[in-house]
Design an enzyme around this catalytic site. Structure first.
Site, PDB file in Angstrom:
ATOM      1  N   LYS A  39       0.402 -25.803  -0.448  1.00 37.80           N
ATOM      2  CA  LYS A  39       0.274 -26.894   0.527  1.00 37.80           C
ATOM      3  C   LYS A  39       1.585 -27.673   0.639  1.00 37.80           C
ATOM      4  O   LYS A  39       2.245 -27.923  -0.370  1.00 37.80           O
ATOM      5  CB  LYS A  39      -0.842 -27.834   0.036  1.00 37.80           C
ATOM      6  N   LYS A  67       4.456 -34.296   0.240  1.00 37.03           N
ATOM      7  CA  LYS A  67       5.581 -35.210   0.415  1.00 37.03           C
ATOM      8  C   LYS A  67       6.329 -35.458  -0.888  1.00 37.03           C
ATOM      9  O   LYS A  67       7.463 -35.903  -0.868  1.00 37.03           O
ATOM     10  CB  LYS A  67       5.123 -36.517   1.061  1.00 37.03           C
ATOM     11  N   LYS A  84      -1.420 -31.115 -10.573  1.00 42.05           N
ATOM     12  CA  LYS A  84      -0.424 -32.137 -10.929  1.00 42.05           C
ATOM     13  C   LYS A  84      -0.219 -32.241 -12.439  1.00 42.05           C
ATOM     14  O   LYS A  84       0.897 -32.464 -12.894  1.00 42.05           O
ATOM     15  CB  LYS A  84      -0.790 -33.497 -10.317  1.00 42.05           C
TER      16      LYS A  84
HETATM   17  P1  ATP Z   1       1.546 -36.250  -2.692  1.00 40.69           P
HETATM   18  O1  ATP Z   1       2.521 -35.125  -2.517  1.00 40.69           O
HETATM   19  O2  ATP Z   1       2.175 -37.509  -3.209  1.00 40.69           O
HETATM   20  O3  ATP Z   1       0.309 -35.848  -3.432  1.00 40.69           O
HETATM   21  P2  ATP Z   1       0.531 -35.751  -0.057  1.00 40.69           P
HETATM   22  O4  ATP Z   1       1.634 -35.292   0.823  1.00 40.69           O
HETATM   23  O5  ATP Z   1      -0.431 -34.724  -0.543  1.00 40.69           O
HETATM   24  O6  ATP Z   1       1.086 -36.641  -1.242  1.00 40.69           O
HETATM   25  P3  ATP Z   1      -1.390 -37.882   0.519  1.00 40.69           P
HETATM   26  O7  ATP Z   1      -0.914 -39.273   0.667  1.00 40.69           O
HETATM   27  O8  ATP Z   1      -2.019 -37.512  -0.762  1.00 40.69           O
HETATM   28  O9  ATP Z   1      -0.197 -36.861   0.806  1.00 40.69           O
HETATM   29  O10 ATP Z   1      -2.359 -37.519   1.722  1.00 40.69           O
HETATM   30  C1  ATP Z   1      -2.538 -38.268   2.894  1.00 40.69           C
HETATM   31  C2  ATP Z   1      -3.363 -37.482   3.888  1.00 40.69           C
HETATM   32  O11 ATP Z   1      -2.613 -36.363   4.368  1.00 40.69           O
HETATM   33  C3  ATP Z   1      -4.660 -36.900   3.320  1.00 40.69           C
HETATM   34  O12 ATP Z   1      -5.671 -37.013   4.287  1.00 40.69           O
HETATM   35  C4  ATP Z   1      -4.331 -35.461   3.058  1.00 40.69           C
HETATM   36  O13 ATP Z   1      -5.459 -34.622   3.116  1.00 40.69           O
HETATM   37  C5  ATP Z   1      -3.383 -35.179   4.220  1.00 40.69           C
HETATM   38  N1  ATP Z   1      -2.469 -34.079   3.880  1.00 40.69           N
HETATM   39  C6  ATP Z   1      -1.577 -34.080   2.868  1.00 40.69           C
HETATM   40  N2  ATP Z   1      -0.874 -32.914   2.862  1.00 40.69           N
HETATM   41  C7  ATP Z   1      -1.356 -32.183   3.906  1.00 40.69           C
HETATM   42  C8  ATP Z   1      -1.037 -30.889   4.415  1.00 40.69           C
HETATM   43  N3  ATP Z   1      -0.102 -30.146   3.868  1.00 40.69           N
HETATM   44  N4  ATP Z   1      -1.716 -30.444   5.504  1.00 40.69           N
HETATM   45  C9  ATP Z   1      -2.678 -31.201   6.083  1.00 40.69           C
HETATM   46  N5  ATP Z   1      -3.024 -32.437   5.634  1.00 40.69           N
HETATM   47  C10 ATP Z   1      -2.383 -32.922   4.563  1.00 40.69           C
END
Ligand code: ATP
Ligand code: LTN
Length: 337
Positions: A200, A203, A116
């Site tokens: 990965k 969102k 990030k």
């Molecule tokens: P951001 O993009 O804002 O960092 P994010 O999509 O990574 O957000 P988080 O809110 O940080 O989402 O994560 C919430 C949960 O979803 C965590 O348990 C994280 O491990 C899981 N998670 C996030 N992205 C993935 C993915 N691509 N595959 C599986 N699990 C995920």
């Protein structure tokens, strides 16, 4: 407050964007399975979301929407403590105490921080919150004397850091925190970006074609899956050489339970079009019932408020007990007996 004797679970999702299929398969879907067996705390981690700039009205809307999605996905507010992180001030207070027991070196080595912060290039206006993010996460987890933390694979490193911080505090003072374990699902723990399948799915990505949202309408899901990057090999095979196809197979397997072997046989000699259509259908079948409930739940703001207030009341009680212990051990003078 009742003590259930059950093992404790804590997890959270940031309202930093709309929920993706990655958040659903990596986290939320598993939370639902765990709710009967454990004493679960499921939080909307709004304090974490502000490590990236959020438009206030979007943050408000998304915070409630995520809570509504928790409910629509099947989390029962009678069985689980569901709350909004900023409603329990112990999280930020404990985070400061833990920050003083955490090294800058270990924080700057975190993969999420490196990814990030690298987006800033030579610009040095990276918020200190981005660096300290895992300490707030440690505070979330440790305040509830958590046994298990169900998360996606990307959070494994933060969990290891949480364990190190807890052990350091326990050794410096005396046993205060339970040492939590990660709970990472065998399937669906790392859903990849549909456009760049070596990354990965996230969102907060800028390209909407890179993710499927839990609230995407069926036509949009079909379109995004049909545009998902694959390869020119043209064979549905579970292989590292075909990361796009592998990712879609992972999604299909997690949703339908069909084995990779079975999927390979089913689409042998057929190319990608039919395979992609079936992946899209499996997603739509899973998401439609949830989507139908979300609008209804969001329309009843009084009920939502009742749920997050009751959640905050229980969470405050438990979290403050641990916070008081921490303060006492550190040597702060209590306000009153
Ligand atoms: P951001 O993009 O804002 O960092 P994010 O999509 O990574 O957000 P988080 O809110 O940080 O989402 O994560 C919430 C949960 O979803 C965590 O348990 C994280 O491990 C899981 N998670 C996030 N992205 C993935 C993915 N691509 N595959 C599986 N699990 C995920
Ligand atoms: N950092 C997590 C979100 C999160 C979390 C937590 C997950 C914040 N606090 C406590 C589990 C337990 C993420 O998924 N990015």
């Amino acid at each position: 407050m009742e003590e259930t004797g059950k093992k404790v679970i804590f997890s959270g999702i940031q309202p930093s964007g709309n929920l993706t299929i990655g958040n659903y398969l990596g986290a939320l879907k598993n939370w639902v399975k765990l709710q009967d067996e454990y004493d679960c705390y499921y939080c909307v981690v709004d304090l974490h979301a502000i490590t990236a700039r959020q438009e206030p009205k979007d943050l408000r809307r998304r915070t409630l929407e995520i809570l509504a999605i928790y409910l629509a996905a099947g989390l029962d507010p009678e069985k689980n403590t569901m709350f909004i992180q900023s409603h329990v001030s112990a999280h930020t207070e404990a985070a400061w105490l833990l920050n003083c027991n955490t090294y800058v070196g270990e924080l700057s080595r975190m993969t999420q921080y490196k990814t990030k912060s690298s987006k800033f290039g030579n610009d040095t206006s990276i918020s200190a919150g981005l660096l300290n993010y895992p300490v707030l996460m440690a505070s979330d987890i440790l305040l509830y004397q958590t046994d298990l933390v169900p998360v996606g694979l990307d959070q494994k490193q933060h969990l290891e850091l949480t364990r190190n911080i807890a052990e350091r505090f326990n050794n410096a003072y005396s046993p205060t925190f339970k040492i939590p374990e990660p709970y990472i699902p065998k399937e669906g723990s790392k859903i990849m970006d549909l456009q760049e399948p070596l990354k990965k799915m996230s969102k907060s990505s800028e390209n909407p074609n890179s993710f499927i949202l839990l609230m995407d309408p069926p036509e949009v899901i079909k379109k995004k899956i049909s545009r998902a990057v694959t390869d020119s090999i043209g064979i549905v095979k579970y292989s590292d050489e075909q990361p796009g196809v592998k990712n879609l197979m992972n999604i299909l397997n997690t949703l339908t339970g069909e084995s990779f072997d079975c999927i390979e046989k089913k689409y042998a000699g057929k190319g990608y079009a039919e395979f992609k259509e079936d992946v899209a259908t499996a997603i739509i079948n899973e998401f439609e019932p949830i989507q139908n409930k979300v609008e209804m739940i969001l329309a009843d703001k009084t009920n939502l408020e009742k749920i997050y207030k009751a959640g905050a009341e229980k969470a405050n009680y438990i979290a403050n007990k641990t916070l008081r212990k921490m303060q006492k051990k550190i040597g702060f003078i209590p306000v009153s007996k």
